[in-house]
Write a protein that holds these residues in place. Sequence first.
Motif, short mmCIF file in Angstrom:
data_model
loop_
_atom_site.label_atom_id
_atom_site.label_comp_id
_atom_site.label_asym_id
_atom_site.label_seq_id
_atom_site.Cartn_x
_atom_site.Cartn_y
_atom_site.Cartn_z
N LEU A 1 0.81 -1.22 0.00
CA LEU A 1 0.00 0.00 0.00
C LEU A 1 0.84 1.27 0.00
O LEU A 1 0.39 2.32 -0.45
CB LEU A 1 -0.92 0.03 1.22
CG LEU A 1 -1.91 -1.11 1.36
CD1 LEU A 1 -2.67 -0.99 2.66
CD2 LEU A 1 -2.85 -1.13 0.17
N GLY A 2 2.05 1.18 0.52
CA GLY A 2 2.91 2.35 0.60
C GLY A 2 4.12 2.06 1.45
O GLY A 2 4.45 0.91 1.72
N PHE A 3 4.79 3.13 1.87
CA PHE A 3 5.96 2.96 2.71
C PHE A 3 6.06 4.10 3.70
O PHE A 3 5.42 5.13 3.55
CB PHE A 3 7.24 2.81 1.89
CG PHE A 3 7.48 3.90 0.88
CD1 PHE A 3 8.19 5.04 1.22
CD2 PHE A 3 7.01 3.78 -0.42
CE1 PHE A 3 8.41 6.04 0.30
CE2 PHE A 3 7.23 4.77 -1.35
CZ PHE A 3 7.94 5.91 -0.99
N GLY A 4 6.86 3.86 4.72
CA GLY A 4 7.03 4.86 5.76
C GLY A 4 8.28 4.59 6.57
O GLY A 4 9.13 3.79 6.18
N VAL A 5 8.37 5.26 7.72
CA VAL A 5 9.51 5.11 8.61
C VAL A 5 8.98 4.68 9.97
O VAL A 5 8.02 5.27 10.48
CB VAL A 5 10.28 6.45 8.72
CG1 VAL A 5 11.40 6.34 9.74
CG2 VAL A 5 10.83 6.86 7.37
#
Length: 180
Positions: A141-145
């Motif tokens: 779905l996406g990426f993050g930290v």
Amino acid sequence: MRPLTDDETKVLFEKLAKYIARNIIHLIDRPDEPYCFRLQKDRVYYVSESNMRRATAIGRKNLVSLGICFGKFTKTGKFRLHITALQYLAQYAKYKVWIKPNGEMPFLYGNHVVKAHIGRVTEDIPEHQGVVIYNMADVPLGFGVSARSTVDMRKVDPTGIAVFHQADNGEYLREEDALF
């Protein structure tokens, strides 16, 4: 399109290493054909060398894009990954977070991932490390930290932020003009 300078390559690879670690080598040395990174204006594109050679026949002013846009360099010289790189980040990601169905929509609207929405995570995620966000059906779905390490995520209250939002598939609609 031009090749990246040594400084630009270093900044790009440091950013990619946060998400895919040593798997960067798989992006460059592919078994089917070699790929490379090229810069057009401030955007970095991931393109096969054969397509890059064919594009030399097109003038720089007429060439809009070539390959897959991985992100862009800001005016301060930092690199920002775009959602268009998700396909490759998901394929080689070292750390992953799966979110429950009730957490998908808030994430796709650009919100951070809270602990209550987490279904499962890979072990040993350090704090402030790049993670790829999946739904429970293993669709990226996406990426993050990561806001906290895996151990600290278990201790935080359900409304505490577990992953800071970086990019999600909803950006294809929200920021359509800025992506390409």
